[in-house]
Scaffold this motif. Structure first.
Motif, PDB file in Angstrom:
ATOM      1  N   THR A  25     -28.874  51.050   1.336  1.00  0.00           N
ATOM      2  CA  THR A  25     -29.257  50.230   0.194  1.00  0.00           C
ATOM      3  C   THR A  25     -30.636  50.666  -0.272  1.00  0.00           C
ATOM      4  OG1 THR A  25     -27.962  48.333   0.976  1.00  0.00           O
ATOM      5  CG2 THR A  25     -29.665  47.907  -0.682  1.00  0.00           C
ATOM      6  N   LEU A  26     -30.689  51.143  -1.508  1.00  0.00           N
ATOM      7  CA  LEU A  26     -31.962  51.524  -2.103  1.00  0.00           C
ATOM      8  C   LEU A  26     -32.573  50.293  -2.763  1.00  0.00           C
ATOM      9  CD1 LEU A  26     -30.903  54.858  -3.882  1.00  0.00           C
ATOM     10  CD2 LEU A  26     -31.530  54.490  -1.488  1.00  0.00           C
ATOM     11  N   HIS A  27     -33.875  50.092  -2.540  1.00  0.00           N
ATOM     12  CA  HIS A  27     -34.549  48.891  -3.027  1.00  0.00           C
ATOM     13  C   HIS A  27     -35.592  49.257  -4.079  1.00  0.00           C
ATOM     14  CE1 HIS A  27     -32.853  46.134   0.018  1.00  0.00           C
ATOM     15  NE2 HIS A  27     -32.906  47.182   0.834  1.00  0.00           N
ATOM     16  N   LEU A  28     -35.665  48.421  -5.115  1.00  0.00           N
ATOM     17  CA  LEU A  28     -36.670  48.578  -6.154  1.00  0.00           C
ATOM     18  C   LEU A  28     -38.068  48.490  -5.549  1.00  0.00           C
ATOM     19  CD1 LEU A  28     -37.520  48.661  -9.186  1.00  0.00           C
ATOM     20  CD2 LEU A  28     -37.354  46.150  -9.176  1.00  0.00           C
ATOM     21  N   GLY A  29     -38.930  49.415  -5.948  1.00  0.00           N
ATOM     22  CA  GLY A  29     -40.300  49.419  -5.477  1.00  0.00           C
ATOM     23  C   GLY A  29     -40.512  50.172  -4.186  1.00  0.00           C
ATOM     24  N   GLU A  30     -39.440  50.342  -3.426  1.00  0.00           N
ATOM     25  CA  GLU A  30     -39.531  51.074  -2.162  1.00  0.00           C
ATOM     26  C   GLU A  30     -38.836  52.426  -2.261  1.00  0.00           C
ATOM     27  OE1 GLU A  30     -38.008  50.611   2.480  1.00  0.00           O
ATOM     28  OE2 GLU A  30     -38.086  48.854   1.157  1.00  0.00           O
ATOM     29  N   ASP A  31     -37.615  52.423  -2.735  1.00  0.00           N
ATOM     30  CA  ASP A  31     -36.842  53.665  -2.847  1.00  0.00           C
ATOM     31  C   ASP A  31     -36.765  54.171  -4.286  1.00  0.00           C
ATOM     32  OD1 ASP A  31     -35.858  53.775  -0.014  1.00  0.00           O
ATOM     33  OD2 ASP A  31     -35.005  51.841  -0.617  1.00  0.00           O
ATOM     34  N   PHE A  32     -37.001  53.329  -5.246  1.00  0.00           N
ATOM     35  CA  PHE A  32     -36.981  53.759  -6.641  1.00  0.00           C
ATOM     36  C   PHE A  32     -37.806  52.797  -7.480  1.00  0.00           C
ATOM     37  CE2 PHE A  32     -33.432  50.788  -6.319  1.00  0.00           C
ATOM     38  CZ  PHE A  32     -33.573  50.008  -7.458  1.00  0.00           C
ATOM     39  N   HIS A  33     -38.313  53.339  -8.585  1.00  0.00           N
ATOM     40  CA  HIS A  33     -38.942  52.530  -9.627  1.00  0.00           C
ATOM     41  C   HIS A  33     -38.103  52.554 -10.908  1.00  0.00           C
ATOM     42  CE1 HIS A  33     -42.388  53.797  -7.012  1.00  0.00           C
ATOM     43  NE2 HIS A  33     -42.618  52.493  -7.085  1.00  0.00           N
ATOM     44  N   GLU A  63     -34.284  46.247 -17.121  1.00  0.00           N
ATOM     45  CA  GLU A  63     -35.547  46.904 -16.815  1.00  0.00           C
ATOM     46  C   GLU A  63     -35.359  47.967 -15.744  1.00  0.00           C
ATOM     47  OE1 GLU A  63     -38.517  44.038 -15.811  1.00  0.00           O
ATOM     48  OE2 GLU A  63     -38.061  42.760 -17.538  1.00  0.00           O
ATOM     49  N   GLY A  64     -36.007  49.104 -15.971  1.00  0.00           N
ATOM     50  CA  GLY A  64     -35.963  50.176 -14.991  1.00  0.00           C
ATOM     51  C   GLY A  64     -34.725  51.034 -15.039  1.00  0.00           C
ATOM     52  N   LEU A  65     -33.826  50.795 -16.001  1.00  0.00           N
ATOM     53  CA  LEU A  65     -32.568  51.541 -16.064  1.00  0.00           C
ATOM     54  C   LEU A  65     -32.487  52.321 -17.365  1.00  0.00           C
ATOM     55  CD1 LEU A  65     -29.692  52.117 -14.892  1.00  0.00           C
ATOM     56  CD2 LEU A  65     -28.905  50.149 -16.246  1.00  0.00           C
ATOM     57  N   VAL A  66     -32.188  53.604 -17.271  1.00  0.00           N
ATOM     58  CA  VAL A  66     -31.829  54.415 -18.428  1.00  0.00           C
ATOM     59  C   VAL A  66     -30.487  55.069 -18.135  1.00  0.00           C
ATOM     60  CG1 VAL A  66     -34.210  54.827 -19.164  1.00  0.00           C
ATOM     61  CG2 VAL A  66     -33.106  56.423 -17.595  1.00  0.00           C
ATOM     62  N   LEU A  67     -29.813  55.485 -19.182  1.00  0.00           N
ATOM     63  CA  LEU A  67     -28.446  56.002 -19.066  1.00  0.00           C
ATOM     64  C   LEU A  67     -28.404  57.474 -19.444  1.00  0.00           C
ATOM     65  CD1 LEU A  67     -26.677  53.030 -20.907  1.00  0.00           C
ATOM     66  CD2 LEU A  67     -27.275  53.208 -18.480  1.00  0.00           C
ATOM     67  N   GLU A 125     -32.201  45.749  -9.016  1.00  0.00           N
ATOM     68  CA  GLU A 125     -32.935  45.408  -7.799  1.00  0.00           C
ATOM     69  C   GLU A 125     -32.529  46.291  -6.623  1.00  0.00           C
ATOM     70  OE1 GLU A 125     -35.955  42.911  -6.282  1.00  0.00           O
ATOM     71  OE2 GLU A 125     -35.055  42.759  -8.264  1.00  0.00           O
ATOM     72  N   ARG A 126     -31.239  46.644  -6.562  1.00  0.00           N
ATOM     73  CA  ARG A 126     -30.730  47.419  -5.438  1.00  0.00           C
ATOM     74  C   ARG A 126     -29.630  48.363  -5.910  1.00  0.00           C
ATOM     75  NH1 ARG A 126     -31.421  42.331  -4.209  1.00  0.00           N
ATOM     76  NH2 ARG A 126     -29.330  41.837  -4.983  1.00  0.00           N
ATOM     77  N   VAL A 127     -29.488  49.477  -5.182  1.00  0.00           N
ATOM     78  CA  VAL A 127     -28.376  50.395  -5.377  1.00  0.00           C
ATOM     79  C   VAL A 127     -27.727  50.594  -4.012  1.00  0.00           C
ATOM     80  CG1 VAL A 127     -27.618  52.669  -6.130  1.00  0.00           C
ATOM     81  CG2 VAL A 127     -29.539  51.549  -7.299  1.00  0.00           C
ATOM     82  N   ARG A 143     -46.605  58.434  -6.457  1.00  0.00           N
ATOM     83  CA  ARG A 143     -45.685  58.929  -7.483  1.00  0.00           C
ATOM     84  C   ARG A 143     -44.594  57.908  -7.740  1.00  0.00           C
ATOM     85  NH1 ARG A 143     -43.665  64.200  -4.832  1.00  0.00           N
ATOM     86  NH2 ARG A 143     -42.857  64.794  -6.878  1.00  0.00           N
ATOM     87  N   GLU A 144     -44.158  57.855  -8.996  1.00  0.00           N
ATOM     88  CA  GLU A 144     -43.042  56.987  -9.355  1.00  0.00           C
ATOM     89  C   GLU A 144     -41.744  57.635  -8.884  1.00  0.00           C
ATOM     90  OE1 GLU A 144     -43.190  55.247 -13.427  1.00  0.00           O
ATOM     91  OE2 GLU A 144     -44.945  56.540 -13.597  1.00  0.00           O
ATOM     92  N   LYS A 145     -40.908  56.835  -8.272  1.00  0.00           N
ATOM     93  CA  LYS A 145     -39.647  57.336  -7.736  1.00  0.00           C
ATOM     94  C   LYS A 145     -38.517  57.072  -8.725  1.00  0.00           C
ATOM     95  CE  LYS A 145     -40.949  56.741  -2.883  1.00  0.00           C
ATOM     96  NZ  LYS A 145     -40.597  56.113  -1.594  1.00  0.00           N
ATOM     97  N   ILE A 146     -37.761  58.130  -9.011  1.00  0.00           N
ATOM     98  CA  ILE A 146     -36.617  58.026  -9.914  1.00  0.00           C
ATOM     99  C   ILE A 146     -35.361  58.383  -9.132  1.00  0.00           C
ATOM    100  CG2 ILE A 146     -35.516  58.911 -11.998  1.00  0.00           C
ATOM    101  CD1 ILE A 146     -38.257  59.486 -13.120  1.00  0.00           C
ATOM    102  N   ALA A 147     -34.409  57.468  -9.120  1.00  0.00           N
ATOM    103  CA  ALA A 147     -33.104  57.726  -8.500  1.00  0.00           C
ATOM    104  C   ALA A 147     -32.116  58.090  -9.599  1.00  0.00           C
ATOM    105  CB  ALA A 147     -32.629  56.499  -7.732  1.00  0.00           C
ATOM    106  N   ILE A 148     -31.621  59.321  -9.558  1.00  0.00           N
ATOM    107  CA  ILE A 148     -30.615  59.768 -10.522  1.00  0.00           C
ATOM    108  C   ILE A 148     -29.256  59.679  -9.844  1.00  0.00           C
ATOM    109  CG2 ILE A 148     -29.794  61.686 -11.927  1.00  0.00           C
ATOM    110  CD1 ILE A 148     -32.618  62.631 -12.263  1.00  0.00           C
ATOM    111  N   LEU A 149     -28.385  58.870 -10.404  1.00  0.00           N
ATOM    112  CA  LEU A 149     -27.082  58.630  -9.805  1.00  0.00           C
ATOM    113  C   LEU A 149     -26.041  59.484 -10.518  1.00  0.00           C
ATOM    114  CD1 LEU A 149     -27.284  54.721  -9.590  1.00  0.00           C
ATOM    115  CD2 LEU A 149     -28.205  56.437  -8.000  1.00  0.00           C
TER     116      LEU A 149
END
Length: 1016
Positions: A434-442, A638-642, A371-373, A15-21
């Motif tokens: 630290t959240l990483h692209l591809g591991e913790d979120f897409h 890339e990978g960011l929506v608002l 790349e990271r959060v 599944r694709e991971k989405i991090a909502i901040l």
């Protein structure tokens, strides 16, 4: 990110991971849309990261367990009756929540009460005076997903409302005076004209002519009534409503707001008051409580508001509300809105990480993607998951402080008194994650409000001029609120017994509301003596103050308490006269205080709040600022929506509806199929690529867009076609070149042959407009097609487009511009036409053809197609909708597609799809440029249209260069038209946009393209 295949044959794809901040309304709306189906829940794994223990953002509220469970809000929250997206989302949330019979709030209708009483404050030489208005209520409710009235419908309705109001006003005041009876005649004439006028005709010259007539009438009335307006308060108020409405109408008509693109944004360079003055409003109207009320409700008094947004908000507020103009919640917003959304989302599998404060978003080395959060964890749930809600009177609610017994650090937090939700909290993080692209979120959904972006998104701002312009030009302002619990029923205090919402009073507490209906949901006992509740809110400053590096709330609260004391003593008796003593001073004992304090000390028992936190500040809509906002799907990384009411949605006002729309747009950008009611066309952001400047030459034919066509007379003939041939045509010229990125399918088994004769064709660009104009004739086959989007396991239509595979024009200029700018496959031909009035009697198109495709075939000039008309009508005239219904009945027995398509065919604009390409000079079997383009053609003036009688026979030659039968699925040699219509109009061909652009290598298929391929 692509979905990775699994080495195990029976395992599910990752599944694709989405991090909502952030956990405000926009973020929750995005999460709701992204989990709305089982397929979406299988596709996405969603985690919401929120600091502290509360969701809701500026809409959060708590229950104070130390004060009888009373509600404590961020401010006064009242929903407007046109908030269709917010109400629809919440209705569906309650339906899914499925609370049992007898629950406190089970449905949307349990959650709100209608409200129509408004009082506007007016400061006169005699002091503050009340202007009471009661808006009518109906049995309707918002939230069923029905569309708002179209712009043209709203304009026509507003015009009729203004003229009828003027007629009533005139009849009541001076209508019987014989010396001015012609005024009534002028009013009746205008009413009759508008009643018989189609809404779509209120554009261009017709709109300006109507505006001039309304202006003449308004000036006449003003000159006759001026003396009485100065002495009669009631007449003055009626006149203000009339002048405000009429001037708004005049401005909308003269500025062509509802023309080609419903372009409110073009007006936002001017402040609303200045725009009213520009179109003739008097200072009496501009400074009236009616206009000031908007500035106060939008917290922009002194700062200003863009005219376009103010107009859009006013139009929707007064002409589009359903049921009631206002809706009050039956409990706090936290338990009415936010808690139900949390409960439903958690059931759907959304994970909530409370006590997670976002520190920064970090970019990749090339600054192209997130790349990271970096996140600081503030506390640790003992069981791994924090359960945030408490029960108050049977309702799940948010407490006023964390539930310490669930936290490892609970005792220390309670001793420290840490304000975990505060930007200025000095509580140290217990862990940095630290959240990483591809591991913790897409993908990342950035739902943190604008005021905090300089702190959490500094890398993005430094890397992007657009982000720099946004944080520089889009301002925020501090707000204040006050809640009072009183010992006397409000109806005994107020001058108006209908529990009004009162606004346009003294800043910073300019808006008041009687909220006594909340008493049953709070935990008061009869012996407590609480009989009423008052809310007040307003702005503090005008948006020029930056976010403070130190916590200003203590100073702000002291200042607010001092102001509140002075305001309550000086101004509250004007609003609530029953709360004053015989000398007109406030009776402080009327404020509830369980500790029995006296005088102003009783303020300590009330709830006063300063919203100074970066994320709590209200986002303003200053003149000229809307163009600097960034849309949810245009973050530029890339990978960011608002998501948030600070983004560019087209409806850029700080409100729950804008936040909901932004969240839905964010979900749509990630692939969720959503429907947004009342979405406003917005100008697209300029592309990041730097393009070389086009070198113009004398006699240049490819002029700049937009292209304007005036004095156009068009005949359109409907021809039956084979669906399979049309599908193959769209595959060959659109779908295959797009390589799965977009998909078009035939909308119906027919094509339209259109012959348009334009008296004037010219560039609408200011510089190229001076070059002159040419007459132009266009003859083309139009193929209707649906642009599809992925739905629930199938493709569903998203928008209607037209594809033109064969286009013939009379001038080289038309061919050059059409081919080079848009990709029209235009050929220059000789056109012979004979007409009788609107009817086309004969048409002949002669040009260069190849009879056969052989090495020995010599090109020659021949007739390509011919149209003849006989006067013998085969039967009654049929409408386009009837022809569509008959043609599509085998494919669509319900008629829904035919009806939907008919509405779009007769709309004020059409979208045209093109394959634009240029052959490479070296590799001549390749294209050096190839793209799928869409552009809108928008009607500017519609003079008339209607069906044509008679029989139309269309014939074409059997030429290899013009294979109409094979390409379009038409009969060999020709066929009879199913229907014919004429249209006289002016239109503009707007700039296009790239739907897909091929690069030198095979482009990767986007997520949307992959979804289209999977279900297509």
């Amino acid at each position: 990110m692509p979905i990775q295949s699994s080495p195990f044959p029976h395992s599910k794809p990752r599944r694709e991971k989405i991090a909502i901040l952030g956990g405000g309304m926009a973020s929750l709306s995005a999460a709701f849309a992204l989990t709305d189906t089982a397929a979406l829940r299988e596709r996405y794994e969603i985690t919401v990261y929120q600091d502290g223990w509360l969701l809701g953002g500026k809409g959060a509220s708590v229950r104070n367990r130390d004060a009888h469970g009373r509600i404590e809000e961020h401010g006064l929250h009242v929903w407007l009756g046109y908030y269709e997206n917010a109400f629809t989302l919440l209705r569906r949330c309650y339906e899914e929540l499925g609370r049992p019979p007898g629950a406190a709030i089970r449905t949307l209708r349990d959650a709100f009460i209608k409200h129509g009483a408004i009082v506007v404050g007016e400061q006169t030489p005699r002091g503050w005076e009340h202007w009471s208005v009661n808006f009518p209520e109906t049995d309707e409710w918002p939230g069923d997903g029905r569309p708002l009235p179209s712009p043209a419908e709203s304009l026509r309705g507003a015009t009729l409302q203004v003229l009828r109001y003027a007629m009533d006003w005139w009849t009541q005041w001076r209508g019987g005076l014989p010396a001015v009876d012609d005024v009534a005649g002028q009013l009746r004439g205008l009413l009759k004209h508008v009643l018989t006028l189609q809404a779509s005709l209120l554009v261009g010259r017709a709109a300006r002519a109507l505006a001039d007539n309304v202006r003449s009438l308004l000036d006449r009335l003003r000159s006759l009534a001026r003396r009485d307006l100065e002495t009669d308060a009631n007449l003055r108020r009626l006149w203000i409503v009339l002048e405000y409405s009429a001037v708004s109408l005049i401005g909308i008509l003269r500025d062509d707001v509802f023309g080609s693109a419903d372009d409110f944004e073009a007006l936002d360079e001017l402040d609303f008051s200045d725009w009213l003055r520009k179109h003739g409003a008097s200072e009496m109207t501009v400074s009236s409580g009616l206009v000031r009320a908007f500035y106060h409700l939008a917290f922009c008094d002194g700062a200003g508001a863009g005219a376009g947004l103010a107009l859009l908000g006013m139009i929707r507020m007064f002409t589009s509300y359903r049921g009631a103009i206002f809706y009050k919640m039956r409990a706090g917003m936290g338990e009415t809105v936010i808690a139900p959304l949390y409960e439903v989302l958690r059931r759907r599998g959304v994970r909530f990480e409370f006590f997670h404060r976002v520190g920064s978003l970090e970019l990749s080395d090339d600054q192209r993607r997130i790349e990271r959060v970096v996140i600081g964890r503030q506390a640790t749930p003992k069981t791994g998951e924090y359960h945030p809600l408490i029960d108050v009177g049977g309702l799940p609610c948010w407490p006023e402080q964390p539930l310490y017994d669930q936290l490892v650090e609970g005792e220390a937090l309670a001793r420290h008194g840490a304000k975990l939700a505060s930007f200025w909290s000095d509580w140290p993080h217990v862990e940095q994650r630290t959240l990483h692209l591809g591991e913790d979120f897409h993908h990342v959904v950035l739902g943190i409000s604008l005021g905090a972006l300089p702190f959490v998104a500094s890398e993005l701002i430094a890397a992007s001029p657009r982000w720099q312009r946004m944080v520089e030009h889009v301002k925020t302002v501090r707000t204040v609120s006050m809640q009072l619990w009183v010992t006397t029923p409000i109806e005994q205090l107020a001058s108006n017994a209908s529990a009004p919402v009162t606004t346009a009073y003294q800043v910073p507490l300019e808006t008041w509301a009687d909220m006594s209906h909340l008493l049953p949901s709070e935990g008061w006992k009869a012996r407590d003596g609480v009989r009423g509740i008052l809310y007040a809110c307003g702005q503090l400053g005008d948006g020029d103050d930056p976010v403070s590096v130190r916590d200003p709330r203590a100073d702000d609260r002291a200042a607010l308490e001092g102001f509140a004391r002075g305001f309550l003593e000086e101004h509250l008796p004007h609003i609530w006269p029953g709360g004053a003593d015989s000398r007109g001073r406030l009776r402080w004992e009327g404020l509830f205080d369980p500790e029995g304090r006296t005088g102003p000390e009783r303020l300590h028992a009330q709830y006063l709040r300063v919203n100074a936190e970066p994320s709590d500040r209200y986002v303003l809509s200053l003149p000229g600022s809307q163009k600097h906002r960034i849309a949810p799907d245009e973050a530029g990384f890339e990978g960011l929506v608002l998501a948030g009411d600070w983004t560019r949605t087209g409806y850029d006002l700080g409100c729950i509806e804008a936040a909901t729309m932004s969240g839905l747009m964010a979900a749509r950008a990630l692939g969720a199929p959503v429907s947004i009611v009342g979405e406003v066309p917005r100008r697209r952001a300029e592309p990041r690529v730097e393009l070389p400047r086009y070198v113009d030459r004398p006699g240049e034919m490819a002029l700049r867009a937009p292209y304007m066509m005036e004095e156009v007379s068009m005949t359109a003939l409907v021809l039956r076609a084979r669906q399979g041939a049309l599908s193959a045509l769209l595959d060959r010229y659109l779908n295959n070149p797009a390589r799965g990125h977009v998909r078009y399918v035939p909308a119906a088994p027919f094509v339209v042959l259109a012959a348009a004769f334009a008296g004037r064709a010219f560039s609408g660009d200011p510089e190229h407009r001076r070059l002159g104009y040419m007459p132009e004739t266009d003859v083309a086959f139009w193929v209707p097609a649906w642009a599809m989007r992925p739905g629930k396991g199938r493709l569903i239509p998203e928008r209607l487009v037209w594809f033109l595979p064969h286009v013939f024009v009379s001038t080289g200029a038309a061919a050059a511009a059409g081919r080079e700018i848009y990709g029209f496959p235009k050929s220059v031909v000789d056109v012979e036409a004979r007409r009788s009035g609107h009817a086309l009697d004969y048409l002949s198109v002669v040009g260069e053809v190849l009879a056969r495709n052989t090495p020995e075939t010599c090109g020659t000039r021949a007739r390509i197609l011919e149209v003849t008309r006989s006067n013998a009508a085969p039967g009654p005239l049929r409408s386009v909708a009837e022809v569509l219904g008959e043609a599509m009945r085998p494919l669509d027995p319900s008629g829904a597609w035919a009806s939907s398509m008919a509405r779009r065919v007769t709309a004020d604009e059409v979208t045209i799809a093109f394959l634009k390409q240029f052959r490479d000079v070296q590799h001549t079997d390749r294209a050096c440029y190839q793209a799928i383009i869409e552009a809108k053609a928008s009607v500017r003036t519609l003079r008339g249209y209607g069906p044509l009688p008679g029989t139309f026979q269309v014939r074409w030659g059997d030429h290899a260069s013009h294979p109409f039968s094979a390409d379009l699925g038409l009969e060999p040699g020709g066929q009879e038209a199913l229907a014919a219509t004429w249209v006289d109009f002016d239109f503009g061909m707007e700039s296009g946009r790239e739907i897909f652009r091929a690069d030198g290598d095979a482009p990767s298929v986007s997520e949307r393209g992959r979804a289209l391929s999977n279900v297509g």
